[in-house]
Design a protein around this motif. Structure first.
Motif, PDB file in Angstrom:
ATOM      1  N   LEU A  78      33.443  44.338  38.617  1.00  0.00           N
ATOM      2  CA  LEU A  78      33.500  45.482  37.895  1.00  0.00           C
ATOM      3  C   LEU A  78      32.236  45.219  36.677  1.00  0.00           C
ATOM      4  O   LEU A  78      32.420  45.453  35.523  1.00  0.00           O
ATOM      5  N   GLY A  79      31.078  44.701  37.387  1.00  0.00           N
ATOM      6  CA  GLY A  79      30.292  44.446  36.360  1.00  0.00           C
ATOM      7  C   GLY A  79      30.159  43.118  35.596  1.00  0.00           C
ATOM      8  O   GLY A  79      28.871  42.862  34.714  1.00  0.00           O
ATOM      9  N   GLU A  80      31.132  42.443  35.759  1.00  0.00           N
ATOM     10  CA  GLU A  80      31.199  40.777  34.989  1.00  0.00           C
ATOM     11  C   GLU A  80      30.995  39.985  35.936  1.00  0.00           C
ATOM     12  O   GLU A  80      31.580  40.034  37.034  1.00  0.00           O
ATOM     13  N   THR A  81      30.212  38.910  35.653  1.00  0.00           N
ATOM     14  CA  THR A  81      29.676  38.014  36.738  1.00  0.00           C
ATOM     15  C   THR A  81      30.703  36.744  36.309  1.00  0.00           C
ATOM     16  O   THR A  81      30.901  36.245  35.098  1.00  0.00           O
ATOM     17  N   LEU A  82      31.440  36.406  37.139  1.00  0.00           N
ATOM     18  CA  LEU A  82      32.545  35.273  36.731  1.00  0.00           C
ATOM     19  C   LEU A  82      31.761  33.948  36.656  1.00  0.00           C
ATOM     20  O   LEU A  82      30.658  33.525  37.135  1.00  0.00           O
ATOM     21  N   ARG A  93      40.840  40.923  33.617  1.00  0.00           N
ATOM     22  CA  ARG A  93      42.062  40.982  34.374  1.00  0.00           C
ATOM     23  C   ARG A  93      42.866  41.975  34.293  1.00  0.00           C
ATOM     24  O   ARG A  93      43.372  42.763  35.288  1.00  0.00           O
ATOM     25  N   PRO A  94      42.894  42.802  32.972  1.00  0.00           N
ATOM     26  CA  PRO A  94      43.653  44.079  32.820  1.00  0.00           C
ATOM     27  C   PRO A  94      43.243  45.233  33.547  1.00  0.00           C
ATOM     28  O   PRO A  94      43.541  46.118  33.959  1.00  0.00           O
ATOM     29  N   ARG A  95      41.605  45.098  33.899  1.00  0.00           N
ATOM     30  CA  ARG A  95      41.157  46.161  34.622  1.00  0.00           C
ATOM     31  C   ARG A  95      41.280  46.038  36.055  1.00  0.00           C
ATOM     32  O   ARG A  95      40.748  47.113  36.732  1.00  0.00           O
ATOM     33  N   ILE A  96      41.926  45.019  36.746  1.00  0.00           N
ATOM     34  CA  ILE A  96      42.294  44.964  37.825  1.00  0.00           C
ATOM     35  C   ILE A  96      43.707  45.030  38.228  1.00  0.00           C
ATOM     36  O   ILE A  96      44.525  44.196  37.671  1.00  0.00           O
ATOM     37  N   GLY A  97      44.231  45.863  38.942  1.00  0.00           N
ATOM     38  CA  GLY A  97      45.712  45.773  39.652  1.00  0.00           C
ATOM     39  C   GLY A  97      45.796  45.022  40.651  1.00  0.00           C
ATOM     40  O   GLY A  97      45.154  45.088  41.825  1.00  0.00           O
ATOM     41  N   MET A  98      47.086  44.461  40.729  1.00  0.00           N
ATOM     42  CA  MET A  98      47.187  43.328  42.098  1.00  0.00           C
ATOM     43  C   MET A  98      48.725  43.554  42.272  1.00  0.00           C
ATOM     44  O   MET A  98      49.458  43.340  41.515  1.00  0.00           O
ATOM     45  N   ALA A  99      49.081  43.621  43.676  1.00  0.00           N
ATOM     46  CA  ALA A  99      50.146  43.790  44.180  1.00  0.00           C
ATOM     47  C   ALA A  99      50.324  42.907  45.284  1.00  0.00           C
ATOM     48  O   ALA A  99      49.603  42.948  46.321  1.00  0.00           O
ATOM     49  N   GLY A 100      51.262  41.886  45.438  1.00  0.00           N
ATOM     50  CA  GLY A 100      51.311  41.060  46.619  1.00  0.00           C
ATOM     51  C   GLY A 100      52.710  40.340  46.578  1.00  0.00           C
ATOM     52  O   GLY A 100      53.325  40.166  45.401  1.00  0.00           O
ATOM     53  N   ILE A 101      53.026  39.482  47.605  1.00  0.00           N
ATOM     54  CA  ILE A 101      54.270  38.901  47.701  1.00  0.00           C
ATOM     55  C   ILE A 101      54.425  37.724  46.638  1.00  0.00           C
ATOM     56  O   ILE A 101      55.489  37.593  45.967  1.00  0.00           O
ATOM     57  N   ALA A 102      53.178  37.014  46.482  1.00  0.00           N
ATOM     58  CA  ALA A 102      53.194  35.806  45.176  1.00  0.00           C
ATOM     59  C   ALA A 102      53.554  36.524  44.185  1.00  0.00           C
ATOM     60  O   ALA A 102      54.436  35.984  43.605  1.00  0.00           O
TER      61      ALA A 102
END
Ligand code: ADP
Ligand code: MG
Length: 279
Positions: A78-82, A93-102
């Motif tokens: 999202l335009g930000e370099t890690l 992180r709030p700009r990214i939604g994640m759903a997974g088992i963990a």
């Protein structure tokens, strides 16, 4: 106050790549779990990541979520370099939604479905307190409704079936209004009805022009919802194919990816794959 949809369009116009990986490797114990991956996801694209067990799909998704920092290579989300001084992952992180088992395993089992979704607005696995905004509660209810969970608002998260839990997790991932939505095997463990229901809902989401860019991991081409536009195939951490579903989701690529002869077919807007008969 500008119209909410106009604002979204304005953002789209200014937006650079959603995800840009260049030569990314993740090495653990001397072994590359992900190796030299270069991959870019553009605004509005919906990607499927296909690959056998252990191929590195979840690892790649964790890089895309900003929670896993690659060993080598550059990652722009999202335009930000890690790793660059100007990037604050806690803002990203709030700009990214994640759903997974963990993640599902980390959530408190005694919270209700509504609370489980609401807490997403206040950090990854926060627990319930009474101080929630009316607006947030309305949003949580709306997302749960979209996933067919209105009848379960007061049920304890820990008592849900696999399918109900998956749908709750997707509603939860939508809560922060993410620009990028990451789904790790959302249909795994569902029965046929549950899978078809989820594929239908994901298809609706994928075709919604205001929905976030999406990346979904799966093992099964049957789980690819209509509206998904691109596919990335990986095997042993390496990219085998990446591009539009129409050109890349071929019998040849899928056979190479899973390491056995497969025939992939498209019937109306869905996909199936099967092994060639022996002899
Ligand atoms: N933290 C870790 N340390 C060492 N090996 C790991 C770690 N996480 C995952 N792996 C290994 O990396 C490989 C890829 O894992 P993963 O990304 O979870 O695969 P997939 O999601 O495609 O099934 C697997 O062989 C797994 O055992
Ligand atoms: Mg995985």
């Amino acid at each position: 106050m500008p119209d909410i949809l106009e604002t979204a369009w304005g953002d789209n116009a200014l937006m650079s790549d959603v995800l840009e990986l260049v030569d990314v490797s993740v090495v653990r114990d001397g072994r590359a779990l992900v190796e030299d991956v270069s991959w870019s996801v553009k605004e509005g694209e919906r990607w499927v990541i296909l690959g056998p067990n252990g191929a590195g799909k979840t690892t790649l998704l964790n890089v895309a979520s900003s929670y896993l920092f690659p060993t080598t290579g550059s990652t722009r989300i999202l335009g930000e370099t890690l790793g660059s001084p100007g990037t604050d992952v806690f803002e990203l992180r709030p700009r990214i939604g994640m759903a997974g088992i963990a993640l599902a395993d980390k959530l408190p089992r005694r919270q209700t479905v509504l609370q489980t979704v609401l807490t997403a607005a206040y950090g990854m696995t926060a627990t319930w307190n009474e101080d929630y905004d009316e607006v947030d509660e309305q949003r949580a209810r709306a997302f749960l409704d979209r996933l067919g969970m209105t009848a379960y608002l007061d049920r304890k998260f820990g008592t849900l079936s696999e399918g109900e839990r998956k749908r709750t997790m997707i509603a939860r991932a939508m809560m922060t209004d993410p620009e990028l939505l990451l789904l790790d095997e959302p249909a795994a463990g569902l029965d046929l009805g549950g899978r078809e229901d989820l594929v239908r809902r994901l298809g609706r989401l994928a075709r919604d022009p205001y929905a976030p860019s999406m990346i979904m991991v799966t093992h099964h081409v049957e789980e690819i919802a209509p509206g998904f536009t691109h596919v990335l195939m990986i095997r042993q951490g390496k990219v085998l194919a990446a591009g539009p579903v129409e050109t890349e989701l071929t019998s040849r690529n899928l056979s190479l990816c899973f390491g056995l002869p497969l025939v992939v077919e498209r019937r109306s807007d869905r996909w199936t794959a099967q092994g060639l008969p022996l002899g």
